[in-house]
Design a protein around this motif. Structure first.
Motif, short mmCIF file in Angstrom:
data_model
loop_
_atom_site.label_atom_id
_atom_site.label_comp_id
_atom_site.label_asym_id
_atom_site.label_seq_id
_atom_site.Cartn_x
_atom_site.Cartn_y
_atom_site.Cartn_z
N TYR A 175 -28.66 -0.37 10.53
CA TYR A 175 -28.26 -0.31 11.93
C TYR A 175 -28.26 1.10 12.52
O TYR A 175 -28.08 1.29 13.72
N GLY A 176 -28.43 2.13 11.68
CA GLY A 176 -28.49 3.49 12.18
C GLY A 176 -27.16 4.07 12.61
O GLY A 176 -27.12 5.05 13.36
N VAL A 177 -26.05 3.50 12.15
CA VAL A 177 -24.73 4.00 12.53
C VAL A 177 -23.96 4.43 11.27
O VAL A 177 -24.28 4.01 10.15
N THR A 178 -22.94 5.24 11.49
CA THR A 178 -22.08 5.71 10.40
C THR A 178 -20.64 5.37 10.73
O THR A 178 -20.20 5.59 11.86
N VAL A 179 -19.91 4.81 9.76
CA VAL A 179 -18.48 4.59 9.93
C VAL A 179 -17.78 5.92 9.65
O VAL A 179 -17.84 6.43 8.52
N VAL A 180 -17.15 6.48 10.67
CA VAL A 180 -16.52 7.79 10.55
C VAL A 180 -15.12 7.68 9.97
O VAL A 180 -14.72 8.43 9.09
N CYS A 181 -14.34 6.73 10.49
CA CYS A 181 -12.98 6.55 10.00
C CYS A 181 -12.54 5.10 10.18
O CYS A 181 -13.19 4.32 10.90
N VAL A 182 -11.46 4.75 9.52
CA VAL A 182 -11.00 3.36 9.51
C VAL A 182 -9.47 3.34 9.57
O VAL A 182 -8.79 4.21 9.03
N LYS A 183 -8.95 2.33 10.25
CA LYS A 183 -7.50 2.16 10.39
C LYS A 183 -7.14 0.73 9.98
O LYS A 183 -7.56 -0.23 10.62
N GLY A 184 -6.41 0.61 8.90
CA GLY A 184 -5.94 -0.70 8.46
C GLY A 184 -4.76 -1.16 9.29
O GLY A 184 -4.16 -0.38 10.03
N LYS A 185 -4.40 -2.42 9.16
CA LYS A 185 -3.28 -2.97 9.92
C LYS A 185 -2.00 -2.23 9.57
O LYS A 185 -1.67 -2.04 8.39
N ASP A 186 -1.28 -1.76 10.59
CA ASP A 186 -0.03 -1.01 10.44
C ASP A 186 -0.22 0.30 9.67
O ASP A 186 0.72 0.82 9.06
N GLU A 188 -2.46 4.36 9.56
CA GLU A 188 -3.07 5.39 10.39
C GLU A 188 -4.55 5.50 10.07
O GLU A 188 -5.01 5.04 9.02
N PHE A 189 -5.33 6.12 10.96
CA PHE A 189 -6.74 6.34 10.71
C PHE A 189 -6.93 7.28 9.52
O PHE A 189 -6.20 8.27 9.36
N THR A 190 -7.90 6.97 8.68
CA THR A 190 -8.28 7.84 7.57
C THR A 190 -9.80 7.94 7.56
O THR A 190 -10.50 7.06 8.07
N TYR A 191 -10.32 9.01 6.96
CA TYR A 191 -11.76 9.18 6.86
C TYR A 191 -12.36 8.08 5.98
O TYR A 191 -11.77 7.69 4.97
N ALA A 192 -13.50 7.59 6.39
CA ALA A 192 -14.20 6.58 5.60
C ALA A 192 -15.13 7.26 4.60
O ALA A 192 -15.74 8.28 4.91
N GLY A 193 -15.23 6.68 3.39
CA GLY A 193 -16.11 7.21 2.37
C GLY A 193 -16.92 6.10 1.73
O GLY A 193 -16.81 4.93 2.12
N ALA A 194 -17.71 6.46 0.76
CA ALA A 194 -18.58 5.47 0.10
C ALA A 194 -17.77 4.35 -0.53
O ALA A 194 -18.23 3.21 -0.61
N GLY A 195 -16.55 4.65 -0.99
CA GLY A 195 -15.74 3.63 -1.64
C GLY A 195 -14.85 2.84 -0.70
O GLY A 195 -14.13 1.93 -1.15
N THR A 196 -14.89 3.14 0.59
CA THR A 196 -14.06 2.42 1.56
C THR A 196 -14.50 0.98 1.68
O THR A 196 -15.69 0.69 1.87
N VAL A 197 -13.53 0.05 1.57
CA VAL A 197 -13.81 -1.37 1.73
C VAL A 197 -13.11 -1.85 3.00
O VAL A 197 -11.90 -1.69 3.14
N LEU A 198 -13.87 -2.42 3.91
CA LEU A 198 -13.33 -2.84 5.20
C LEU A 198 -12.70 -4.22 5.11
O LEU A 198 -13.18 -5.09 4.38
N ALA A 199 -11.62 -4.40 5.89
CA ALA A 199 -10.93 -5.68 5.96
C ALA A 199 -11.02 -6.24 7.37
O ALA A 199 -11.35 -5.52 8.33
N TYR A 200 -10.74 -7.51 7.52
CA TYR A 200 -10.91 -8.21 8.79
C TYR A 200 -10.10 -7.58 9.92
O TYR A 200 -10.57 -7.47 11.05
N ASP A 201 -8.87 -7.14 9.61
CA ASP A 201 -7.99 -6.59 10.64
C ASP A 201 -8.18 -5.10 10.87
O ASP A 201 -7.46 -4.50 11.67
N ASP A 202 -9.13 -4.48 10.17
CA ASP A 202 -9.35 -3.04 10.33
C ASP A 202 -9.92 -2.72 11.71
O ASP A 202 -10.57 -3.56 12.35
#
Length: 220
Positions: A175-186, A188-202
């Motif tokens: 898709y040509g995009v990069t995930v820069v950071c992610v915020k889980g439910k409840d 704070e935002f943290t930097y995303a890395g190769a090992g980051t696993v996304l969840a439905y509520d993120d």
């Protein structure tokens, strides 16, 4: 080059845009010289701004007497008076102000401001309308262009990337995009890395070319 972030700023034109800018800069501890040709408007702001004066910004000698040439940065926030906006910007350039910001009402006005010496041109009404259009027409929570063809978008992860480590997702290639950071439910935002696993509520912030981030944000 010296750090100029805390240098005083001249704000010329105290309509809604200019006055809110001058007040916010003052609140943040930046010294502001605010200038407008309308006495009633200047008087209404005299209790909130330390240095606010009535003057004609199209008068070169008036700008000199106010000490404008001593400032590193200036903002021309004049709205609908295009002639005054353009002439004021050109006079600031003549005074060799190092960093001139100017507000434009349309793209033609913006081009003229650049030609007469503005280093940065703002199109607040156009930019806000464009941002709102993106937010209304998709799954985006926020949208910000950082260049002519590049944007940051806050959105939710598509279903196909939930539970998959980003390093294994081939997201950038597909898709040509990069995930820069992610915020889980409840959380704070943290930097995303190769090992980051996304969840439905993120909530994620992605970066990429405008068409690519738009396409990605529309994925179910």
């Amino acid at each position: 080059m010296a750090d100029s972030r805390n240098d005083p700023v001249v704000v010329i034109g105290l309509g809604r845009f200019g006055s809110s800018l001058a007040l916010e800069l003052t609140r943040r501890g930046t010294e502001v010289l605010a200038i407008d040709s309308r006495p009633k408007l200047v008087q209404s702001l005299s209790g909130q701004l330390t240095h606010v004066v009535v003057a004609d910004s199209t008068d070169l000698e008036a700008l000199r007497q106010l000490g404008v040439p001593d400032f590193y940065r200036a903002v021309v926030a004049i709205g609908t008076e295009l002639e005054a906006s353009i002439l004021t910007t050109s006079l600031l350039a003549e005074l060799e102000i190092d960093d001139i910001w100017a507000r434009a009402v349309n793209h033609e006005h913006a081009r003229i401001l650049q030609r007469v010496g503005a280093h940065h041109v703002l199109l607040p009404e156009h930019d806000m309308g464009e941002r709102l259009a993106h937010l209304l027409n998709g799954r985006m929570f926020d949208y910000m262009e950082v260049d002519e063809n590049y944007a940051l978008v806050k959105t939710r992860p598509p279903h196909e990337y939930i539970g998959v480590p980003l390093g294994e997702s081939n997201l950038r290639r597909k898709y040509g995009v990069t995930v820069v950071c992610v915020k889980g439910k409840d959380e704070e935002f943290t930097y995303a890395g190769a090992g980051t696993v996304l969840a439905y509520d993120d909530i994620i912030v992605i970066a990429g070319k405008i068409k690519q981030v738009e396409r990605f944000a529309e994925l179910p």
